[in-house]
Scaffold this motif. Structure first.
Motif, PDB file in Angstrom:
ATOM      1  N   THR A 357      11.897  37.136 -21.464  1.00  0.00           N
ATOM      2  CA  THR A 357      12.220  35.713 -21.579  1.00  0.00           C
ATOM      3  C   THR A 357      11.873  35.230 -22.978  1.00  0.00           C
ATOM      4  O   THR A 357      10.991  35.787 -23.638  1.00  0.00           O
ATOM      5  CB  THR A 357      11.430  34.873 -20.562  1.00  0.00           C
ATOM      6  N   LEU A 358      12.568  34.193 -23.408  1.00  0.00           N
ATOM      7  CA  LEU A 358      12.288  33.561 -24.692  1.00  0.00           C
ATOM      8  C   LEU A 358      12.168  32.061 -24.440  1.00  0.00           C
ATOM      9  O   LEU A 358      13.164  31.334 -24.439  1.00  0.00           O
ATOM     10  CB  LEU A 358      13.412  33.844 -25.696  1.00  0.00           C
ATOM     11  N   PRO A 359      10.945  31.560 -24.224  1.00  0.00           N
ATOM     12  CA  PRO A 359      10.755  30.137 -23.910  1.00  0.00           C
ATOM     13  C   PRO A 359      11.195  29.244 -25.074  1.00  0.00           C
ATOM     14  O   PRO A 359      11.242  29.677 -26.231  1.00  0.00           O
ATOM     15  CB  PRO A 359       9.231  30.027 -23.687  1.00  0.00           C
ATOM     16  N   PRO A 360      11.525  27.974 -24.789  1.00  0.00           N
ATOM     17  CA  PRO A 360      11.947  27.039 -25.838  1.00  0.00           C
ATOM     18  C   PRO A 360      10.937  26.923 -26.970  1.00  0.00           C
ATOM     19  O   PRO A 360      11.319  26.753 -28.130  1.00  0.00           O
ATOM     20  CB  PRO A 360      12.107  25.711 -25.085  1.00  0.00           C
ATOM     21  N   LEU A 361       9.653  27.017 -26.648  1.00  0.00           N
ATOM     22  CA  LEU A 361       8.632  26.912 -27.675  1.00  0.00           C
ATOM     23  C   LEU A 361       8.772  28.027 -28.704  1.00  0.00           C
ATOM     24  O   LEU A 361       8.637  27.798 -29.918  1.00  0.00           O
ATOM     25  CB  LEU A 361       7.242  26.965 -27.033  1.00  0.00           C
ATOM     26  N   LEU A 362       9.071  29.240 -28.242  1.00  0.00           N
ATOM     27  CA  LEU A 362       9.236  30.347 -29.166  1.00  0.00           C
ATOM     28  C   LEU A 362      10.556  30.256 -29.920  1.00  0.00           C
ATOM     29  O   LEU A 362      10.678  30.794 -31.024  1.00  0.00           O
ATOM     30  CB  LEU A 362       9.142  31.674 -28.411  1.00  0.00           C
ATOM     31  N   LEU A 363      11.542  29.592 -29.346  1.00  0.00           N
ATOM     32  CA  LEU A 363      12.773  29.321 -30.104  1.00  0.00           C
ATOM     33  C   LEU A 363      12.466  28.455 -31.316  1.00  0.00           C
ATOM     34  O   LEU A 363      13.032  28.642 -32.402  1.00  0.00           O
ATOM     35  CB  LEU A 363      13.806  28.639 -29.211  1.00  0.00           C
ATOM     36  N   THR A 364      11.562  27.503 -31.139  1.00  0.00           N
ATOM     37  CA  THR A 364      11.147  26.660 -32.272  1.00  0.00           C
ATOM     38  C   THR A 364      10.488  27.508 -33.348  1.00  0.00           C
ATOM     39  O   THR A 364      10.743  27.330 -34.550  1.00  0.00           O
ATOM     40  CB  THR A 364      10.169  25.572 -31.788  1.00  0.00           C
ATOM     41  N   PHE A 365       9.638  28.440 -32.932  1.00  0.00           N
ATOM     42  CA  PHE A 365       9.015  29.334 -33.904  1.00  0.00           C
ATOM     43  C   PHE A 365      10.065  30.158 -34.641  1.00  0.00           C
ATOM     44  O   PHE A 365      10.007  30.336 -35.859  1.00  0.00           O
ATOM     45  CB  PHE A 365       8.021  30.260 -33.204  1.00  0.00           C
ATOM     46  N   LEU A 366      11.056  30.690 -33.890  1.00  0.00           N
ATOM     47  CA  LEU A 366      12.079  31.521 -34.514  1.00  0.00           C
ATOM     48  C   LEU A 366      12.912  30.734 -35.515  1.00  0.00           C
ATOM     49  O   LEU A 366      13.312  31.260 -36.554  1.00  0.00           O
ATOM     50  CB  LEU A 366      12.974  32.137 -33.439  1.00  0.00           C
ATOM     51  N   GLN A 367      13.194  29.459 -35.209  1.00  0.00           N
ATOM     52  CA  GLN A 367      13.894  28.628 -36.175  1.00  0.00           C
ATOM     53  C   GLN A 367      13.112  28.550 -37.488  1.00  0.00           C
ATOM     54  O   GLN A 367      13.681  28.690 -38.577  1.00  0.00           O
ATOM     55  CB  GLN A 367      14.073  27.213 -35.613  1.00  0.00           C
ATOM     56  N   MET A 368      11.817  28.332 -37.387  1.00  0.00           N
ATOM     57  CA  MET A 368      10.981  28.233 -38.576  1.00  0.00           C
ATOM     58  C   MET A 368      10.905  29.582 -39.292  1.00  0.00           C
ATOM     59  O   MET A 368      10.966  29.657 -40.527  1.00  0.00           O
ATOM     60  CB  MET A 368       9.585  27.751 -38.175  1.00  0.00           C
ATOM     61  N   PHE A 369      10.803  30.658 -38.516  1.00  0.00           N
ATOM     62  CA  PHE A 369      10.697  31.985 -39.118  1.00  0.00           C
ATOM     63  C   PHE A 369      11.983  32.368 -39.853  1.00  0.00           C
ATOM     64  O   PHE A 369      11.946  32.873 -40.983  1.00  0.00           O
ATOM     65  CB  PHE A 369      10.393  33.019 -38.026  1.00  0.00           C
ATOM     66  N   LEU A 370      13.140  32.143 -39.213  1.00  0.00           N
ATOM     67  CA  LEU A 370      14.408  32.541 -39.814  1.00  0.00           C
ATOM     68  C   LEU A 370      14.692  31.771 -41.095  1.00  0.00           C
ATOM     69  O   LEU A 370      15.418  32.250 -41.966  1.00  0.00           O
ATOM     70  CB  LEU A 370      15.552  32.349 -38.821  1.00  0.00           C
ATOM     71  N   GLY A 371      14.124  30.570 -41.216  1.00  0.00           N
ATOM     72  CA  GLY A 371      14.314  29.793 -42.435  1.00  0.00           C
ATOM     73  C   GLY A 371      13.650  30.410 -43.645  1.00  0.00           C
ATOM     74  O   GLY A 371      14.034  30.106 -44.791  1.00  0.00           O
TER      75      GLY A 371
END
Length: 710
Positions: A357-371
């Motif tokens: 699973t990929l919770p919404p909270l970790l999606l926020t982290f991935l957005q920041m990481f991919l930037g």
């Protein structure tokens, strides 16, 4: 002593064992070259369990080998498998004082080796059974640091007893607050903070870091080469035991990314997660287990992940979210080391792979990481993690869809104008679509499945552009197979009629399809035809009024239906009808060949062979990728005829097969075979040899073959 030119470790061990029984002055040659060769082999390939037992016997039993040689052997004990109980007990039995015991310096090295090999023990409980032995040797200063480290690893609540606390406190006072004893006291305090008080635990304490990171890296490489279970740096990968490493060190960082599991302020009657070491104990006590103090350890501990998945807790989720959000706030403010994001990504990847699973909270982290990602570091981990993005609107509707929030950032970081980066992106989207197809299949069990309208179709439409680019930048069978992986994954969804009511069909572009039709790979052609056959069945299911998947076509589907029918007609004209590039039939597109080019091609073919016709060159008999299978089928019939009657076959077919050549063959005493039988036989031959795509498309498209198959 045997010659030093032996190549096998077994022979070298025999030499060492023989030398260990003789004093140095009585040996015919020095033992140093043998030791050097042995340690070199140990470093290169590791030591197998039987060899490890012999080496441990060699270093623990009193013999005539010098201390430097024995120490060199211990430093190079790289297990290539699990460490058995007999080896561990042999080391434990060698500890302590006495004339038959190894020197204390060698005992210290053996204890250090046990610490480093802890995660490789076949039965970690064996050390716990010797807990009293280790504890009673703490008064021996020469081996105290290693003993404290080992005790810190194996200490559980049941071993923390008042008499042991008093013994350590007394020894600490005698030694002037030895930092290793202080560190061990802090481990005890994690279990009973209300008992261990005072200033003694506030002094300088040992951190109990891994004694030799280079040894750890090398043994991991050896373990991987032996195809054994991969082990983490600090602890066991057992999914039903807490990772008891004292802080997870990532890439040599000085601070751990996530805390280890510890349950503080627990009661004697309660059960903590640290006490679980088997699946049975976890299941039997699932409702009784007390949650650890720092729940964010769930990111790095498989057992805590299982507990929170099976026993969800809203307060626990809120605490984890608050911690991660505070961490992301530090990243946004620039208060963290740049390497921290990569370290955290590695932990997030492990969490996602374990929980699926990929919770919404970790999606926020991935957005920041991919930037901030450079597109290279830990690429496989990044793509695998993002592929677990939950099914959602890909591109079309507000609020900002997934593409703008996440995938556009991924593409910007990953793509570098090379075909390799484009293939990596294509494989990522294939993996994403596969995860989404699993989610869609799971949704069919619900009464009213809720699927984001057009999400999968939008994804396919987006990847169509990538496939077009790859067809030009990296033409070839390898690229075409990677493209087909994607469309094959999408076509697999069509087997579920209920999903067809929600999935918007999106076909591959013509400039992707036709190069595959005229390529040089039978595998590519077969898989392409199988995918188009699946698409055809899906179109028919949607458009048939009595079908459970019947619905109105979407605008995109109405725009594509004629193009798809063109694919089918052109393929039938090429493979079956002998009318390649014809445009007179309904929906036929002539494979996209310009009309002005067709006469020139036909003239060239007739100049090569007056009996050839352009339209027949891509049928079963003449096609560059099908002709071998076609003539092989005829050869198989001829061999069967000869086997049945050696004198019954007077002529063989030279190939390629045509209707006229089969008539001539029969008149000359060859195999009696009609042209329809020949073509049907080739289709069956393709099926039996692992190329079902072309037969599947023909049976689903040609009316006369449909009747034959029924």
């Amino acid at each position: 002593m045997a010659s030093h030119e032996n190549d096998t470790l077994s022979d070298l061990l025999g030499d060492l064992e023989a030398a260990s029984k003789l004093p140095a002055k009585r040996r015919q040659a020095t033992v140093k070259p043998t030791v050097e060769k042995t340690t070199s082999l140990l470093y290169e390939r590791g030591v197998l369990p039987d060899e490890l037992a012999r080496l441990v016997d060699l270093v623990t039993l009193r013999n005539y080998l010098d201390q430097a040689s024995l120490a060199a052997i211990v430093r190079n004990l790289y297990p290539a498998g699990k460490v058995g109980d007999d080896v561990v007990l042999c080391v434990v039995g060698a500890l302590g004082h006495g004339q038959l015991k190894p020197a204390l310096t060698l005992q210290a090295l053996l204890l250090r080796w046990l610490v480093m090999a802890y995660h490789l023990l076949q039965n970690p409980d064996i050390l716990s059974q010797a807990y009293g032995v280790f504890f009673n040797l703490l008064s021996t200063a020469a081996i105290r640091p290693q003993l404290c480290h080992l005790l810190a690893l194996i200490t559980r609540r049941k071993y923390v007893r008042p008499f042991r606390i008093q013994a350590i406190l007394a020894l600490s006072r005698q030694t002037g607050s030895d930092p290793h004893l202080t560190g061990l006291l802090r481990v005890f305090k994690n279990y009973y903070p209300e008992i261990i008080v005072g200033e003694v635990t506030k002094g300088r304490a040992a951190a109990f870091k891994h004694p030799d990171p280079q040894w750890r890296d090398r043994v991991n490489e050896i373990q991987q080469q032996q195809q054994l279970d991969r082990q983490d740096y600090g602890g066991t990968k057992n999914g039903f035991a807490v990772n008891h490493a004292l802080g997870r060190q990532m890439n040599g960082a000085t601070a751990s990314v996530f805390p280890a599991v510890h349950t503080q302020h627990s009661q004697e009657s309660s059960l903590t997660l640290e006490e679980i070491d088997k699946a049975e104990a976890f299941v039997d006590n699932l409702e009784k287990i007390e949650l650890p103090t720092q729940l964010v350890a769930v990111m790095a501990d498989p057992l805590l992940q299982k507990l929170l998945l099976l026993r969800p807790d809203a307060d626990a989720s809120a605490r984890i979210s608050n911690w991660v959000m505070a961490c992301l706030g530090d990243v946004a403010a620039g208060d963290t080391d740049p390497a921290f994001m990569l370290d955290m990504l590695e932990v997030v990847h492990d969490y996602v792979m374990n929980t699926k699973t990929l919770p919404p909270l970790l999606l926020t982290f991935l957005q920041m990481f991919l930037g901030t990602w450079n597109g290279v570091d830990k690429r496989s981990d990044v793509l695998e993690t993002v592929s677990y993005t939950p099914l959602g609107d890909f591109k079309s509707k507000p609020p900002p869809p997934l593409y703008k929030k996440l995938f556009q950032l991924l593409e910007s970081s990953l793509l570098d104008s090379t075909a390799a980066s484009q293939v990596s992106l294509l494989k990522f989207y294939t993996l994403l679509l596969r995860r989404w197809s699993i989610a869609m299949r799971a949704s069919q069990d619900s009464v009213d499945p809720v699927l984001p309208d057009g999400s999968a179709g939008d994804l396919v439409s987006h990847v169509n552009k990538l496939a077009l680019t790859l067809t030009q930048t990296a033409p070839g069978a390898a690229t075409q197979l990677a493209i087909l992986d994607f469309y094959e994954c999408f076509a697999s969804v069509f087997s579920i009629p209920r999903l067809l009511r929600s999935v918007d069909l999106c076909i591959p572009p013509a400039l992707v399809v036709y190069p595959m039709v005229f390529g040089d790979s039978l595998v590519v052609l077969s898989r392409l035809c199988g995918i188009l056959a699946a698409y055809k069945r899906a179109w028919e299911a949607i458009m048939a009024p009595s079908s459970p998947a019947a619905r109105q076509l979407t605008r995109r589907e109405r725009e594509q239906v004629n193009t798809f029918n063109g694919f089918l007609m052109d393929l039938c004209n090429c493979l079956w009808r002998g009318r390649a590039f014809a445009t007179s039939d309904l929906n036929a597109q002539g494979c996209g060949i310009p009309r002005a080019l067709e006469p020139a091609l036909d003239s060239y073919v007739r100049a090569v062979d007056s009996e050839l016709a352009l339209g027949a060159l891509f049928g079963l008999s003449y096609s560059p990728v099908l002709c071998l299978q076609a003539i092989s089928y005829v050869r198989e019939l001829e061999e069967a005829e000869i086997e049945a009657s050696p004198d019954g076959l007077r002529s063989r077919h030279a190939g390629p097969v045509t209707q006229a050549s089969l008539t001539r063959l029969a008149s000359r005493g060859g195999v009696a075979l009609s042209f329809p039988e020949y073509r049907s036989g080739v289709l069956k031959y393709l099926e039996s040899n692992g190329f079902p795509g072309v037969p599947e498309l023909m049976y689903n498209t040609m009316k006369n073959l449909m009747k034959e198959r029924k």
